[in-house]
Design a protein around this motif. Structure first.
Motif, PDB file in Angstrom:
ATOM      1  N   PHE A  72      59.292  16.808 122.537  1.00  0.00           N
ATOM      2  CA  PHE A  72      58.124  16.222 121.874  1.00  0.00           C
ATOM      3  C   PHE A  72      58.598  15.392 120.685  1.00  0.00           C
ATOM      4  O   PHE A  72      59.282  15.899 119.809  1.00  0.00           O
ATOM      5  CB  PHE A  72      57.191  17.312 121.338  1.00  0.00           C
ATOM      6  CG  PHE A  72      56.414  18.069 122.364  1.00  0.00           C
ATOM      7  CD1 PHE A  72      55.196  17.595 122.815  1.00  0.00           C
ATOM      8  CD2 PHE A  72      56.897  19.269 122.862  1.00  0.00           C
ATOM      9  CE1 PHE A  72      54.464  18.307 123.753  1.00  0.00           C
ATOM     10  CE2 PHE A  72      56.167  19.992 123.793  1.00  0.00           C
ATOM     11  CZ  PHE A  72      54.950  19.508 124.239  1.00  0.00           C
ATOM     12  N   ASN A  73      58.157  14.127 120.640  1.00  0.00           N
ATOM     13  CA  ASN A  73      58.522  13.252 119.528  1.00  0.00           C
ATOM     14  C   ASN A  73      57.266  12.573 118.953  1.00  0.00           C
ATOM     15  O   ASN A  73      57.030  11.419 119.188  1.00  0.00           O
ATOM     16  CB  ASN A  73      59.506  12.176 120.000  1.00  0.00           C
ATOM     17  CG  ASN A  73      59.874  11.218 118.882  1.00  0.00           C
ATOM     18  OD1 ASN A  73      60.063  11.626 117.743  1.00  0.00           O
ATOM     19  ND2 ASN A  73      59.935   9.927 119.177  1.00  0.00           N
ATOM     20  N   VAL A  74      56.483  13.314 118.246  1.00  0.00           N
ATOM     21  CA  VAL A  74      56.488  14.735 117.954  1.00  0.00           C
ATOM     22  C   VAL A  74      55.125  15.312 118.331  1.00  0.00           C
ATOM     23  O   VAL A  74      54.138  14.573 118.426  1.00  0.00           O
ATOM     24  CB  VAL A  74      56.739  15.014 116.446  1.00  0.00           C
ATOM     25  CG1 VAL A  74      58.151  14.631 116.043  1.00  0.00           C
ATOM     26  CG2 VAL A  74      55.739  14.244 115.576  1.00  0.00           C
ATOM     27  N   LEU A 100      63.691  22.505 126.378  1.00  0.00           N
ATOM     28  CA  LEU A 100      62.750  21.839 125.481  1.00  0.00           C
ATOM     29  C   LEU A 100      63.256  21.812 124.044  1.00  0.00           C
ATOM     30  O   LEU A 100      63.869  22.765 123.562  1.00  0.00           O
ATOM     31  CB  LEU A 100      61.404  22.564 125.521  1.00  0.00           C
ATOM     32  CG  LEU A 100      60.265  21.958 124.695  1.00  0.00           C
ATOM     33  CD1 LEU A 100      59.828  20.614 125.263  1.00  0.00           C
ATOM     34  CD2 LEU A 100      59.082  22.919 124.637  1.00  0.00           C
ATOM     35  N   VAL A 101      62.995  20.692 123.360  1.00  0.00           N
ATOM     36  CA  VAL A 101      63.088  20.618 121.902  1.00  0.00           C
ATOM     37  C   VAL A 101      61.697  20.261 121.392  1.00  0.00           C
ATOM     38  O   VAL A 101      61.063  19.322 121.886  1.00  0.00           O
ATOM     39  CB  VAL A 101      64.108  19.569 121.430  1.00  0.00           C
ATOM     40  CG1 VAL A 101      64.047  19.398 119.912  1.00  0.00           C
ATOM     41  CG2 VAL A 101      65.522  19.977 121.834  1.00  0.00           C
ATOM     42  N   LEU A 102      61.225  21.022 120.425  1.00  0.00           N
ATOM     43  CA  LEU A 102      59.871  20.839 119.905  1.00  0.00           C
ATOM     44  C   LEU A 102      59.907  20.103 118.572  1.00  0.00           C
ATOM     45  O   LEU A 102      60.189  20.689 117.528  1.00  0.00           O
ATOM     46  CB  LEU A 102      59.185  22.196 119.736  1.00  0.00           C
ATOM     47  CG  LEU A 102      57.790  22.169 119.107  1.00  0.00           C
ATOM     48  CD1 LEU A 102      56.821  21.327 119.936  1.00  0.00           C
ATOM     49  CD2 LEU A 102      57.261  23.585 118.926  1.00  0.00           C
ATOM     50  N   VAL A 166      62.035  20.942 115.379  1.00  0.00           N
ATOM     51  CA  VAL A 166      62.489  19.843 114.527  1.00  0.00           C
ATOM     52  C   VAL A 166      61.272  19.293 113.796  1.00  0.00           C
ATOM     53  O   VAL A 166      60.345  18.773 114.424  1.00  0.00           O
ATOM     54  CB  VAL A 166      63.167  18.743 115.357  1.00  0.00           C
ATOM     55  CG1 VAL A 166      63.606  17.589 114.461  1.00  0.00           C
ATOM     56  CG2 VAL A 166      64.365  19.311 116.118  1.00  0.00           C
ATOM     57  N   VAL A 167      61.251  19.435 112.491  1.00  0.00           N
ATOM     58  CA  VAL A 167      60.091  19.047 111.686  1.00  0.00           C
ATOM     59  C   VAL A 167      60.296  17.626 111.166  1.00  0.00           C
ATOM     60  O   VAL A 167      61.323  17.307 110.564  1.00  0.00           O
ATOM     61  CB  VAL A 167      59.874  20.027 110.523  1.00  0.00           C
ATOM     62  CG1 VAL A 167      58.704  19.571 109.655  1.00  0.00           C
ATOM     63  CG2 VAL A 167      59.616  21.434 111.060  1.00  0.00           C
ATOM     64  N   ARG A 180      61.615  25.092 105.300  1.00  0.00           N
ATOM     65  CA  ARG A 180      61.118  26.457 105.481  1.00  0.00           C
ATOM     66  C   ARG A 180      61.030  26.869 106.949  1.00  0.00           C
ATOM     67  O   ARG A 180      61.284  28.034 107.286  1.00  0.00           O
ATOM     68  CB  ARG A 180      59.742  26.596 104.821  1.00  0.00           C
ATOM     69  CG  ARG A 180      59.198  28.006 104.845  1.00  0.00           C
ATOM     70  CD  ARG A 180      58.039  28.186 103.906  1.00  0.00           C
ATOM     71  NE  ARG A 180      57.612  29.567 103.841  1.00  0.00           N
ATOM     72  CZ  ARG A 180      56.650  30.027 103.044  1.00  0.00           C
ATOM     73  NH1 ARG A 180      56.017  29.178 102.231  1.00  0.00           N
ATOM     74  NH2 ARG A 180      56.322  31.292 103.043  1.00  0.00           N
ATOM     75  N   TYR A 181      60.657  25.918 107.818  1.00  0.00           N
ATOM     76  CA  TYR A 181      60.364  26.291 109.202  1.00  0.00           C
ATOM     77  C   TYR A 181      61.246  25.609 110.246  1.00  0.00           C
ATOM     78  O   TYR A 181      61.256  26.025 111.405  1.00  0.00           O
ATOM     79  CB  TYR A 181      58.907  25.945 109.530  1.00  0.00           C
ATOM     80  CG  TYR A 181      57.890  26.622 108.655  1.00  0.00           C
ATOM     81  CD1 TYR A 181      57.699  27.995 108.708  1.00  0.00           C
ATOM     82  CD2 TYR A 181      57.113  25.887 107.761  1.00  0.00           C
ATOM     83  CE1 TYR A 181      56.760  28.625 107.905  1.00  0.00           C
ATOM     84  CE2 TYR A 181      56.168  26.500 106.948  1.00  0.00           C
ATOM     85  CZ  TYR A 181      55.999  27.868 107.022  1.00  0.00           C
ATOM     86  OH  TYR A 181      55.065  28.482 106.221  1.00  0.00           O
ATOM     87  N   GLY A 182      61.967  24.576 109.875  1.00  0.00           N
ATOM     88  CA  GLY A 182      62.647  23.764 110.872  1.00  0.00           C
ATOM     89  C   GLY A 182      64.042  24.235 111.227  1.00  0.00           C
ATOM     90  O   GLY A 182      64.765  24.800 110.400  1.00  0.00           O
ATOM     91  N   ASP A 183      64.405  23.984 112.477  1.00  0.00           N
ATOM     92  CA  ASP A 183      65.796  24.098 112.902  1.00  0.00           C
ATOM     93  C   ASP A 183      66.503  22.748 112.777  1.00  0.00           C
ATOM     94  O   ASP A 183      67.714  22.650 112.958  1.00  0.00           O
ATOM     95  CB  ASP A 183      65.865  24.569 114.358  1.00  0.00           C
ATOM     96  CG  ASP A 183      65.189  25.912 114.549  1.00  0.00           C
ATOM     97  OD1 ASP A 183      65.552  26.866 113.841  1.00  0.00           O
ATOM     98  OD2 ASP A 183      64.277  26.005 115.398  1.00  0.00           O
ATOM     99  N   GLY A 184      65.722  21.713 112.515  1.00  0.00           N
ATOM    100  CA  GLY A 184      66.225  20.367 112.301  1.00  0.00           C
ATOM    101  C   GLY A 184      65.146  19.553 111.623  1.00  0.00           C
ATOM    102  O   GLY A 184      64.001  19.998 111.470  1.00  0.00           O
TER     103      GLY A 184
END
Length: 265
Positions: A72-74, A100-102, A166-167, A180-184
């Motif tokens: 998702f982008n994004v 998947l990458v979100l 990924v935020v 706080r929440y992202g892996d990227g």
């Protein structure tokens, strides 16, 4: 080089006068065949130009491929009830084999607020709703019990592996959200110098939350048309902390994907 190269599926357009609506199956297969790392779908209910539903697009791409990452982008997480979004995400994880990458964002104001109003969501509340959703999203995706913002306890079944989150965004709320929440962290068209500076800020905040350092996903980097010179530019991005670039569409997806493949060689 160690840098992933991704492309956007032909399902939307930045220019309303030039719709980019191509064959998702053909383009996803082609991207995988020529060795690209990932394919991505944009996400809006009502945008300034034609746009397909992102979850359906990614499910289609996953169904006709075996290896390539789908992303998702994004996803505009705040447009959906969080439990429904989690159900879409974990179903995509299960049917794709955990490919998947979100990407998560709050939307481009250039598209206006009509899509948000049509979904029954206040445009001004999208940041708050995104933060509330991200607090519980991993547990919901994984099939663990989570307490939603209204106090309701919910648990989805089956659960799945939680994809990398990924935020996206450059503003202060987005930077705090990524830390706080992202892996990227994802951004659009920043230079390597800007990436390095912003990652330093984000990772300082991430350390305050006892979270590991993040790397960047750069959407639509400004690259030279000559693949050899563009490869040098990508080296600078990698050195600045970028893990992935997603190339901008020109309107000819096959030509775009072939150019991307040259960057991988």
């Amino acid at each position: 080089m160690g840098l992933e190269i991704g492309v956007i599926l032909p399902t939307s357009t930045p220019d309303p006068s030039r719709p980019i609506l191509g064959d998702v199956r053909e383009s996803a297969r082609f991207a995988e065949e020529i060795g690209l790392d990932s394919v991505w779908s944009t996400d809006h209910l009502i945008a300034s130009g034609p746009m397909l539903d992102s979850s359906v697009v990614l499910a289609t791409a996953a169904a006709v491929t075996e290896r390539i990452t789908v992303g998702f982008n994004v996803m505009l997480l705040a447009l959906r009830p969080v439990a429904w979004a989690a159900k879409q995400v974990n179903t995509l994880q299960l049917v794709s084999g955990n490919r998947l990458v979100l990407g998560v964002g709050t939307g481009n104001p250039a598209h206006g607020d009509i899509g948000w109003r049509a979904a029954g969501v206040e445009f001004a509340d999208r940041g708050r709703r995104t933060d509330e959703a991200l607090k519980v999203l991993p547990d919901l995706i994984a099939g663990r019990s989570a307490v939603l913002a209204d106090g309701l306890e919910a648990k989805l079944a089956p659960g799945s592996v939680v994809p990398p989150i990924v935020v996206a965004g450059n503003g202060k709320p987005a930077v705090r959200r990524a830390a706080r929440y992202g892996d990227g962290w994802a951004t659009i068209a920043m230079s390597p110098t800007e990436i390095r500076t912003n990652l330093a800020q984000i990772n300082k905040l991430a350390a305050d939350h006892d979270r590991p350092p993040l790397k960047a996903t750069v959407v639509a980097p400004e690259l030279d048309a000559d693949p050899s010179r563009a490869a040098d530019q990508l080296q600078a991005y990698a050195a600045a902390g970028t893990e992935r670039v997603i190339l901008a569409p020109s309107g000819d997806w096959r030509r775009d994907y072939e150019y991307a493949a040259k960057l991988r060689s």
